[in-house]
Design a protein around this motif. Structure first.
Motif, PDB file in Angstrom:
ATOM      1  N   PRO A  37      93.702   8.550  55.443  1.00  0.00           N
ATOM      2  CA  PRO A  37      92.348   8.252  54.952  1.00  0.00           C
ATOM      3  C   PRO A  37      92.260   8.485  53.454  1.00  0.00           C
ATOM      4  CG  PRO A  37      92.287   9.741  56.845  1.00  0.00           C
ATOM      5  CD  PRO A  37      93.709   9.642  56.418  1.00  0.00           C
ATOM      6  N   LYS A  61      84.575   9.347  61.844  1.00  0.00           N
ATOM      7  CA  LYS A  61      84.350  10.795  61.876  1.00  0.00           C
ATOM      8  C   LYS A  61      83.888  11.314  60.513  1.00  0.00           C
ATOM      9  CE  LYS A  61      84.240  14.855  63.629  1.00  0.00           C
ATOM     10  NZ  LYS A  61      83.905  15.339  64.969  1.00  0.00           N
ATOM     11  N   PHE A  62      84.347  10.662  59.448  1.00  0.00           N
ATOM     12  CA  PHE A  62      83.980  11.133  58.105  1.00  0.00           C
ATOM     13  C   PHE A  62      82.525  10.789  57.757  1.00  0.00           C
ATOM     14  CE2 PHE A  62      88.635  10.594  57.954  1.00  0.00           C
ATOM     15  CZ  PHE A  62      88.957  11.926  57.822  1.00  0.00           C
ATOM     16  N   ASP A  65      80.848  13.690  59.257  1.00  0.00           N
ATOM     17  CA  ASP A  65      81.090  14.815  58.364  1.00  0.00           C
ATOM     18  C   ASP A  65      80.122  14.797  57.179  1.00  0.00           C
ATOM     19  OD1 ASP A  65      82.933  16.834  58.575  1.00  0.00           O
ATOM     20  OD2 ASP A  65      84.145  16.096  56.909  1.00  0.00           O
ATOM     21  N   GLN A  68      76.533  15.552  58.233  1.00  0.00           N
ATOM     22  CA  GLN A  68      76.308  16.987  58.456  1.00  0.00           C
ATOM     23  C   GLN A  68      76.267  17.742  57.130  1.00  0.00           C
ATOM     24  OE1 GLN A  68      79.506  17.529  61.288  1.00  0.00           O
ATOM     25  NE2 GLN A  68      78.097  17.634  63.011  1.00  0.00           N
ATOM     26  N   ILE A 227      88.507  15.264  65.885  1.00  0.00           N
ATOM     27  CA  ILE A 227      88.754  13.905  65.418  1.00  0.00           C
ATOM     28  C   ILE A 227      87.769  12.907  66.030  1.00  0.00           C
ATOM     29  CG2 ILE A 227      90.371  13.031  67.174  1.00  0.00           C
ATOM     30  CD1 ILE A 227      92.201  12.268  64.721  1.00  0.00           C
TER      31      ILE A 227
END
Lengths: 343, 274, 345
Positions: A37, A61-62, A65, A68, A227
């Motif tokens: 990534p 997923k990022f 992230d 959040q 993940i």
């Protein structure tokens, strides 16, 4: 055909115009093996972006992230994030929007069609090499991989080492995007649930033995949870000691937090963890297969999720992640529901 | 090496006193070992308290080493173990292992004035050294205490503080005005600035919430206290108490064995990781 | 003691070790793990790196510290639960993993010593195997002062020479293990000795990856605590525990009480592996967390290994096994991170 230059150009453009705060994509991995990534903030760095069958990760997923992280900031940067997605990954975005974890405007989606391919399975490549160490993987013309080992180069057709998830993929092009690269070509999937065929045909006892043996191996590194784009809870039943504690959380609340699962990697605890996770992914897992790929001890986690995906499809005619405007499986109700208790 | 460092020794709670009530309650526990023990601590050290079935928590020892009859701990109800401790009654049995960490270099302070500065439960870790200094009063210069909490209900050791008023200067504070309370209104660092203690031949020891410590140190520096004259105690999450479990470190220091007592001269060289 | 053992005779040696629990690399599906074996044929010395190092035998992921029975009123019972006294031998220990044990030794031996670890360590004989061919793409032992034939932390080192092994023991534990089957060992010839040297020399050359000027990196790290470098490097980190759980030198652990809801007062106090990569590792009960984000946690992993450990124990807390690199799902590469530190402005 996806033109890499076009992808780079578009990424550059949206960064230049300030449409996005950064672009998450793929770049060459440190050892020239699979992609890694990359987070690009400056337009001049977009030439680092690549696209080929080694782009295995689900980058969604990022997004989780970042969401959040922003929620903890006093002055959050609310500009959208640019993200490169494959077909499966795009379905994860749909679920996140459907569950109202993110808004459609939070992301600027650069969709890539896998067309007739998909991504490779490193374990399958390793099998082809019979134990020889890989020094370099290159994606070459005519959909071949050129894999270098100490014995020289070996040409492997990508089709021979495609990940199972790609062989069973229901839509190998993005179902949601701002820009699409490549074609929305239909591809017939003869056996969308092929990988679970074997376990399904086994007796319950045999299946149980199989899963006991698999889950015994778990070391609870929680890579599968880490993940997974659907694992976005601040508080997780797997953590016996933590919760989303703030200064206002009372001692009683903290003390009463139930330890559902102990930290010991005992079979009982491992089964508890993985079954709870699987159930929580029912009707949510988009089959990016990342949990299984990340697992350091090779637990075939995808089989659990695939089984539940099949149940959702057969029982409720529900396919995950295709339409974010539809209610999610677990928050919807139908009169013809086969279970009595719900009516 | 014959001793198993992870085995707690059993101790009976001989006395429980409710120091603070309300939503952030504090209780003081006095304990005695069931069997004779070679447990011997110095002011500033901590002990690992066990409630079997719930776990362990590292708590500073608030009684002076001169007190041979019992060990005292003043505990804020905060998590799983401390909640279990708060539910215990006199006569109940807990586990104790330790003592852990370094201590206040009180021997080196002979002849000096000692200024104690605490906030909330932060009085507990310095209560031991305060009691030792008080018992050996002749060895030291002037002793004084600046202590504050949110409200007068939140002060710990209320009766002891009243008694102490006859022996040393005590400056209490509350965060907001309260009817019937004539003490200083404001935060502890403001009270320090207001009382203007002299740095001359003095040592200052401070403990409280991290934000209070930060501003108290600034206030002391303003008054001319040098970094070597300022001491504080640090806390971090701990499990083993002996520098092996790896979580309480501040840079290369393990708070459980290299701390918890630091002079500001030392602490300021360490990364901000507490 | 230096001897020659033919591959054919190797199982006879193991069969003679009746008083020992024998561990060694065993292949299961596509992976190798150290397992206790009954049948010497299960042992596979032609193995790539195991997922977990033999650390898991000396410092198991779960160790019972004590059993307790807490009575509501009255005196609770506490029973110390030390590991069983046995004689263990681990075959096929990689030199990097053996060196890693000398590092965890430093932590657990330091006063006050850790009885559980030390008992397991002292009752285990480690039989190493020279990595004639590096078992992983990411081996970099030679950068950390080790080598594919390093003997640190080993009682015996075996080196493969075609159809036989050159077996060299350095300790009493090692010699005793060889004496258990003295008739299977032969004396080495001059050629064997020459071949051994050659294999050892060649093995070092085959290590492809390296970190240069580590001491310079260590010096530089001292000033990098507050650097934005950690934010950049940790962007793709997933916050999982793979790098630390697979590491042969990581020693961090948790202690917790395990009870059943049916008997909440009776149970076990256990030690389990823990990792600095999990958010609640350092979280106070108030919710305050000194290492609140993945950037501070990546920093902790790197600084612990290449700065704090060097200050505290005069050694790097890494032996270059490469597991954290090979298994990271997002390709965070400790060698690259260190190289970037060196060049960081």
């Amino acid at each position: 055909m996806v033109e890499m230059e076009q992808l780079q150009k578009e990424a550059k453009e949206i960064l230049k115009q300030g449409k996005v705060k950064f672009v998450i994509g793929y770049s060459k991995g440190s050892q020239n093996l699979t992609a890694t990534p990359v987070f690009i903030k400056k337009p001049e760095h977009t030439s680092r972006l690549i696209w080929d069958p080694t782009c295995v990760q689900n980058l969604v997923k990022f997004i989780v992230d970042d969401k959040q992280k922003q929620s903890r900031e006093k002055k959050p940067d609310e500009r959208p994030v640019g993200i490169v997605v494959k077909g499966c990954d795009s379905r994860a975005i749909n679920v996140l929007i459907q569950e109202k974890f993110i808004d459609r405007d939070d992301v600027y989606i650069l969709g890539l069609s896998c067309e007739e391919l998909g991504v490779v399975d490193e374990k399958k490549i390793a099998q082809k090499l019979e134990g020889k160490k890989i020094e370099k993987i290159e994606f070459a013309k005519k959909n071949n991989l050129i894999v270098s080992t100490k014995d020289g180069e070996k040409k492997i057709p990508v089709k021979d080492v495609l990940a199972d998830r790609c062989l069973e993929c229901k839509a190998h092009f993005p179902v949601i995007y701002d820009q699409l690269f490549g074609e929305e070509t239909e591809r017939e999937v003869k056996e969308p649930y092929k990988s679970i065929k074997k376990t399904e045909s086994q007796s319950p006892k045999k299946r149980w033995d199989f899963w006991k043996e698999q889950l015994e191996k778990c070391i609870r590194c929680y890579a599968c949870r880490s993940i997974c784009p659907m694992c976005y809870c601040d508080e997780c039943v797997a953590d016996s000691i933590n919760m989303a504690v703030t200064a206002e959380t009372t001692a009683e609340e903290k003390a009463q937090k139930i330890k559902w699962i102990e930290r010991s990697p005992a079979l009982s605890e491992n089964i508890g963890y993985h079954l709870i996770r699987a159930i929580h992914l029912a009707g949510r897992c988009i089959d990016c297969g990342e949990c299984e790929r990340a697992c350091p001890v090779d637990i075939p986690l995808r089989l659990l999720n695939k089984k539940l995906e099949k149940a959702a499809h057969e029982l409720f005619d529900y396919d995950v992640g295709f339409d974010h405007k539809k209610p999610s499986l677990i928050s919807s109700f139908k009169d013809e529901d086969p279970e009595d208790f719900i009516r | 090496m014959n001793e198993n460092i992870y085995l707690p020794k059993l101790a009976k709670i001989i006395k429980i006193k409710q120091e603070v009530s309300g939503s952030r309650p504090i209780k003081t526990f006095r304990t005695q070992f069931l069997e004779s023990s070679d447990f011997s601590h110095r002011s500033g050290q901590c002990a690992m308290l066990s409630v079997l079935g719930k776990g362990e928590a590292m708590i500073s020892i608030s009684s002076s080493p001169l007190e041979k009859d019992y060990l005292q701990f003043s505990i804020l109800k905060s998590g799983r173990v401390t909640t279990a401790l708060h539910e215990m009654e006199e006569g109940d049995i807990i586990g104790i292992r330790g003592p852990y960490g370094n201590h206040f270099p009180i021997e080196k302070w002979k002849g000096k004035n000692i200024l104690f500065i605490g906030g909330g439960i932060g009085l507990a870790p310095i209560w031991s050294v305060l009691q030792t200094a008080r018992a050996k009063k002749a060895d030291y210069g002037k002793l004084a205490l600046i202590y504050g909490a949110r409200t007068s209900n939140d002060w710990v050791f209320k009766e002891e503080l009243q008694e102490l008023k006859n022996e040393m200067d005590i400056h209490l504070s509350i965060d907001c005005e309260e009817e019937g309370c004539n003490e200083f209104v404001g935060f502890v660092p403001q009270n320090v600035a207001d009382k203007k203690p002299s740095p001359k031949n003095s040592i200052s020891i401070t403990c409280g919430p991290p934000i209070m410590i930060k501003f108290v140190i600034e206030a002391l520096q303003e008054l001319g206290f040098k970094d070597e004259q300022i001491y504080t105690t640090v806390e971090n999450k701990m499990k083993c108490g002996i520098g092996k479990c790896g979580r309480c470190n501040i840079g290369k220091h393990y708070v459980c064995k290299d701390g918890p007592v630091y002079s500001w001269a030392e602490l300021k060289t360490l990364p901000q990781e507490y | 003691m230096e001897k020659i053992l033919t591959k054919k005779e190797f199982p006879s040696w193991i069969k003679n070790l009746k008083s020992f629990n024998v561990y060694g690399p065993v292949k299961k599906d596509a992976l190798w793990e150290y397992e206790r074996i009954q049948d010497p044929d299960k042992l596979d010395l032609n193995f790539k790196n195991t997922v977990l190092s033999p650390k898991k035998i000396i410092f198991p992921q779960r160790e019972v510290i004590l059993d307790f029975n807490h009575k509501k009123k009255g005196k609770p019972e506490i029973q110390e639960a030390l590991p069983e006294e046995t004689k263990n031998v681990i075959f096929g220990v990689r030199p990097c993993d053996a060196r890693a044990l000398t590092l965890t030794d430093k932590v657990f031996e330091e006063e006050p010593g850790d009885k559980y670890y030390l008992r397991r360590r002292h009752q285990t004989v480690t039989v190493g195997l020279t990595c004639s061919d590096p078992p992983s793409e990411n081996c970099f032992c030679t950068s950390l002062g080790g080598s594919p034939h390093s003997t640190e932390g080993l009682d015996i080192l075996m080196t493969e020479l075609n159809h036989k092994y050159y077996v060299h023991s350095f300790t009493d534990k090692g010699r005793e293990l060889m004496k258990a089957a003295s008739d299977v060992f032969k004396n080495p010839s001059e050629k064997d000795k020459k071949d051994l040297k050659q294999v050892h020399k060649e093995s070092e050359k085959k290590i492809k990856r390296q970190v240069k000027e580590l001491s310079k990196i260590t010096d530089k790290l001292k000033g990098m605590f507050d650097s934005p470098f950690w934010d950049e490097e940790s962007m793709s980190c997933l916050k999982c525990g793979i790098c630390t759980y697979l590491c042969p030198t990581c020693h961090c652990f948790d202690i917790s009480d395990e009870v059943l809801s049916s008997s909440p007062l009776k149970g076990q106090r256990v030690r389990t592996w823990d990792t600095c990569q999990f958010p609640y590792f350092t979280m106070h009960s108030s919710g305050h967390n000194p290492r609140p984000d993945k950037s501070s946690r990546l920093r902790q992993r790197i600084l612990h290994k290449f700065s704090y450990f060097v200050d505290n124990y005069d050694d790097y807390q890494c032996t270059g096994c490469g597991r954290c690199i090979s298994k990271c799902p997002v390709d965070i590469d400790i060698i690259e991170v260190l190289e970037k530190v060196k060049d960081y402005e």
